[in-house]
Enzyme design. Sequence first.
Site, PDB file in Angstrom:
ATOM      1  N   TYR A 171      39.331  38.179  37.438  1.00 25.53           N
ATOM      2  CA  TYR A 171      39.914  39.486  37.696  1.00 25.53           C
ATOM      3  C   TYR A 171      40.411  40.134  36.403  1.00 25.53           C
ATOM      4  CZ  TYR A 171      40.093  37.638  42.504  1.00 25.53           C
ATOM      5  OH  TYR A 171      39.786  37.080  43.726  1.00 25.53           O
ATOM      6  N   PRO A 204      41.131  40.497  55.403  1.00 27.78           N
ATOM      7  CA  PRO A 204      41.440  40.609  56.829  1.00 27.78           C
ATOM      8  C   PRO A 204      41.487  42.046  57.333  1.00 27.78           C
ATOM      9  CG  PRO A 204      43.438  40.120  55.597  1.00 27.78           C
ATOM     10  CD  PRO A 204      42.295  39.975  54.630  1.00 27.78           C
TER      11      PRO A 204
END
Length: 302
Positions: A51, A199
């Site tokens: 990242y 999610p």
Amino acid sequence: MDKHRLGQSDLYVSAMGLGCMSLGTEEAPAVSIIHEALDRGINFLDTADLYDAGRNEELVGTAIRGRRSEVVLATKVGNRRIPGQDGWSWDASKTYIKSAVQDSLRRLQTDYIDLYQLHGGTMEDNIGETIEAFEELKQEGLIRYYGISSIRPNVVREYVKRSRIVSVMSQYSILDRRPEEAILPLLEQHGISLIARGPLARGILTDNGRSRPGKDYLDHTAAELAALHEELTRQASAPRTLTQTALHYPLSHQAVAAVIPGASSPEQLRLNIAAAEAAPLTAAEAAAVRQTVKAGVYTSHR
């Protein structure tokens, strides 16, 4: 916030962790979000050396300085930057893993990592050598446990069979129920936890998701997504919001230890925390979701 045991380890992670990838690269706002997460009961932080070319690990390291004992710290390895070349190359070799962990420890300003995860994995890797690297890092005290971040059932099966992983991180949401078909039953059988990323399905499964520009998501068309958003919102209208339903749906499966939505602002973090603190889904609510949204199957890497 509720805490769940991660696999058969002695790590107990908050039911909602913080996926740190979306924190950005500026120190002050990123550190502020992490501090608020910790103050509100989140103890599970997930980052990766990939990242922002290591910058994300640096920000996490700065944020947890002086608070290390409050944190279950997870990062990942396997994507290697080669000087002079654009992008990343895949490297799951023992030599690289044992070198990369030192760079992650330096950026994270810590002398151990709670959960070190292979950031991908293929059937062409020397899996035995990769496992050896993680086992040696455990023996050396540089990591406490290891896992794998993968959406490839064939790779996950190999690590379940051959290693001592305590977790598998995989995309899992109401709109991506593929783990129910090939991964979750296997993990439950072996006492390994799933960490559910994505999610909220890129924000589609939030209360404002209906207003987002129409785009496909996996095998759901834009038109299907609009209809699903409407139906799921209707189902969730009493007693909960769609965001609450979305965060709690993965947690309704026995093998799921945590969901890790990201947050790019304090407001987003607070909304996610409020949703995570709602009551768990009832069996009837979870069944209603399954009846509404098609299950999906893995079409490759089986």
